[in-house]
Design a protein around this motif. Sequence first.
Motif, PDB file in Angstrom:
ATOM      1  N   ARG A 117      40.928  -4.447 -29.645  1.00 40.59           N
ATOM      2  CA  ARG A 117      41.927  -3.402 -29.880  1.00 40.59           C
ATOM      3  C   ARG A 117      41.504  -2.067 -29.264  1.00 40.59           C
ATOM      4  NH1 ARG A 117      46.561  -6.169 -31.392  1.00 40.59           N
ATOM      5  NH2 ARG A 117      46.035  -7.744 -32.946  1.00 40.59           N
ATOM      6  N   ALA A 118      42.206  -1.030 -29.621  1.00 35.99           N
ATOM      7  CA  ALA A 118      42.056   0.281 -28.974  1.00 35.99           C
ATOM      8  C   ALA A 118      40.670   0.886 -29.157  1.00 35.99           C
ATOM      9  CB  ALA A 118      43.110   1.243 -29.525  1.00 35.99           C
ATOM     10  N   ASN A 119      40.275   1.691 -28.164  1.00 38.54           N
ATOM     11  CA  ASN A 119      39.048   2.483 -28.175  1.00 38.54           C
ATOM     12  C   ASN A 119      37.797   1.616 -28.200  1.00 38.54           C
ATOM     13  OD1 ASN A 119      37.814   5.015 -28.009  1.00 38.54           O
ATOM     14  ND2 ASN A 119      37.639   5.219 -30.224  1.00 38.54           N
ATOM     15  N   PHE A 120      37.830   0.522 -27.466  1.00 37.78           N
ATOM     16  CA  PHE A 120      36.681  -0.381 -27.412  1.00 37.78           C
ATOM     17  C   PHE A 120      35.531   0.303 -26.683  1.00 37.78           C
ATOM     18  CE2 PHE A 120      34.049  -3.850 -25.888  1.00 37.78           C
ATOM     19  CZ  PHE A 120      34.057  -4.735 -26.947  1.00 37.78           C
ATOM     20  N   GLY A 121      34.318   0.168 -27.236  1.00 34.68           N
ATOM     21  CA  GLY A 121      33.129   0.732 -26.610  1.00 34.68           C
ATOM     22  C   GLY A 121      32.875   2.193 -26.925  1.00 34.68           C
ATOM     23  N   CYS A 122      33.477   2.705 -28.004  1.00 34.65           N
ATOM     24  CA  CYS A 122      33.249   4.094 -28.388  1.00 34.65           C
ATOM     25  C   CYS A 122      31.845   4.240 -28.972  1.00 34.65           C
ATOM     26  CB  CYS A 122      34.306   4.553 -29.395  1.00 34.65           C
ATOM     27  SG  CYS A 122      34.374   3.562 -30.909  1.00 34.65           S
ATOM     28  N   GLY A 123      31.458   5.466 -29.292  1.00 35.97           N
ATOM     29  CA  GLY A 123      30.137   5.689 -29.867  1.00 35.97           C
ATOM     30  C   GLY A 123      29.161   6.198 -28.831  1.00 35.97           C
ATOM     31  N   SER A 124      27.928   5.720 -28.880  1.00 33.96           N
ATOM     32  CA  SER A 124      26.893   6.214 -27.977  1.00 33.96           C
ATOM     33  C   SER A 124      27.123   5.702 -26.558  1.00 33.96           C
ATOM     34  CB  SER A 124      25.505   5.776 -28.469  1.00 33.96           C
ATOM     35  OG  SER A 124      25.295   4.413 -28.177  1.00 33.96           O
ATOM     36  N   SER A 125      26.387   6.285 -25.621  1.00 33.27           N
ATOM     37  CA  SER A 125      26.582   5.951 -24.207  1.00 33.27           C
ATOM     38  C   SER A 125      25.695   4.795 -23.747  1.00 33.27           C
ATOM     39  CB  SER A 125      26.304   7.190 -23.356  1.00 33.27           C
ATOM     40  OG  SER A 125      24.960   7.616 -23.545  1.00 33.27           O
ATOM     41  N   ARG A 126      25.054   4.081 -24.665  1.00 26.40           N
ATOM     42  CA  ARG A 126      24.064   3.070 -24.277  1.00 26.40           C
ATOM     43  C   ARG A 126      24.635   2.038 -23.310  1.00 26.40           C
ATOM     44  NH1 ARG A 126      23.421   0.924 -30.427  1.00 26.40           N
ATOM     45  NH2 ARG A 126      23.382   3.182 -30.629  1.00 26.40           N
ATOM     46  N   GLU A 127      23.957   1.884 -22.184  1.00 27.27           N
ATOM     47  CA  GLU A 127      24.373   0.894 -21.192  1.00 27.27           C
ATOM     48  C   GLU A 127      24.040  -0.520 -21.645  1.00 27.27           C
ATOM     49  OE1 GLU A 127      24.425   0.427 -16.312  1.00 27.27           O
ATOM     50  OE2 GLU A 127      23.021   1.811 -17.264  1.00 27.27           O
ATOM     51  N   HIS A 128      23.253  -0.623 -22.704  1.00 27.41           N
ATOM     52  CA  HIS A 128      22.916  -1.933 -23.263  1.00 27.41           C
ATOM     53  C   HIS A 128      24.163  -2.675 -23.745  1.00 27.41           C
ATOM     54  CE1 HIS A 128      19.443   0.734 -23.628  1.00 27.41           C
ATOM     55  NE2 HIS A 128      18.664  -0.337 -23.607  1.00 27.41           N
ATOM     56  N   ALA A 129      25.224  -1.932 -24.081  1.00 31.77           N
ATOM     57  CA  ALA A 129      26.446  -2.585 -24.578  1.00 31.77           C
ATOM     58  C   ALA A 129      27.056  -3.515 -23.529  1.00 31.77           C
ATOM     59  CB  ALA A 129      27.452  -1.539 -25.060  1.00 31.77           C
ATOM     60  N   PRO A 130      27.335  -3.041 -22.307  1.00 28.43           N
ATOM     61  CA  PRO A 130      27.814  -3.990 -21.305  1.00 28.43           C
ATOM     62  C   PRO A 130      26.768  -5.033 -20.924  1.00 28.43           C
ATOM     63  CG  PRO A 130      27.605  -1.796 -20.357  1.00 28.43           C
ATOM     64  CD  PRO A 130      27.456  -1.652 -21.831  1.00 28.43           C
ATOM     65  N   TRP A 131      25.481  -4.675 -20.972  1.00 28.01           N
ATOM     66  CA  TRP A 131      24.452  -5.681 -20.689  1.00 28.01           C
ATOM     67  C   TRP A 131      24.562  -6.835 -21.681  1.00 28.01           C
ATOM     68  CZ3 TRP A 131      19.482  -2.132 -20.267  1.00 28.01           C
ATOM     69  CH2 TRP A 131      19.606  -1.320 -19.119  1.00 28.01           C
ATOM     70  N   ALA A 132      24.752  -6.513 -22.963  1.00 24.27           N
ATOM     71  CA  ALA A 132      24.848  -7.552 -23.990  1.00 24.27           C
ATOM     72  C   ALA A 132      26.109  -8.391 -23.811  1.00 24.27           C
ATOM     73  CB  ALA A 132      24.826  -6.917 -25.384  1.00 24.27           C
ATOM     74  N   ILE A 133      27.206  -7.741 -23.490  1.00 23.96           N
ATOM     75  CA  ILE A 133      28.469  -8.455 -23.285  1.00 23.96           C
ATOM     76  C   ILE A 133      28.355  -9.443 -22.129  1.00 23.96           C
ATOM     77  CG2 ILE A 133      30.847  -8.116 -22.455  1.00 23.96           C
ATOM     78  CD1 ILE A 133      30.928  -5.617 -24.269  1.00 23.96           C
ATOM     79  N   LEU A 134      27.790  -8.977 -21.019  1.00 16.02           N
ATOM     80  CA  LEU A 134      27.643  -9.829 -19.842  1.00 16.02           C
ATOM     81  C   LEU A 134      26.629 -10.937 -20.088  1.00 16.02           C
ATOM     82  CD1 LEU A 134      28.560 -10.199 -16.886  1.00 16.02           C
ATOM     83  CD2 LEU A 134      26.608  -8.778 -16.218  1.00 16.02           C
TER      84      LEU A 134
END
Length: 198
Positions: free
Chosen positions: A74-91
């Motif tokens: 849903r809306a505003n996915f990936g909000c919060g801190s700027s950690r690049e680890h988030a896309p790393w974990a998703i991928l």
Amino acid sequence: MEAFKTLTGIVAPVDRVNVDTDAIIPKQFLKRIERSGFGQFLFYEWRFDEAGNINPAFEPNKPRYQGASILISRANFGCGSSREHAPWAILDYGFKCVIAPSFADIFYNNCFKNGILPIKLSEEQVEELFQRTAEHEGYELTVSLEDKIITDNHGLHIAFDLDEHRRQFLLQGLDDIGLTLQHEDKISAYEAERAAQV
């Protein structure tokens, strides 16, 4: 970085708004120094209970979503801190495309730098994807970045928009380093010239 042209994959839903980066990859798992290995911690506090067991109530844990490569939310996915680890974990978990009505800016930019295609659709279009995902077990989408079209085997046909510069980056599999290396001959010539002047 791997080029992204066309992806056909199972869709997994995370039916929540404001999914922040701490939910995507909790802070206690940010100690690794490499980009790999974060997938096991994706959505950790939702995927597992306090004893470390799989939480069957978390939708993506269901067998029908195993092996999914497309995530809808849903809306505003990936909000919060700027950690690049988030896309790393998703991928690293196996998701190559995330579809939502909106994304936090930094997360959105980081997706492109890591070979993930984030697609913005309207609330109504995303709702339709949630309904289709629930209705059809093993529901798949085909995402064509070349044509900017999303289709399924049940008559769905959605066009999406994307900045052409970013689209070309993904189509060619270029991150910032790859873009720079396209000019490697000119960089080497400049360095050689500078060295000769010293």
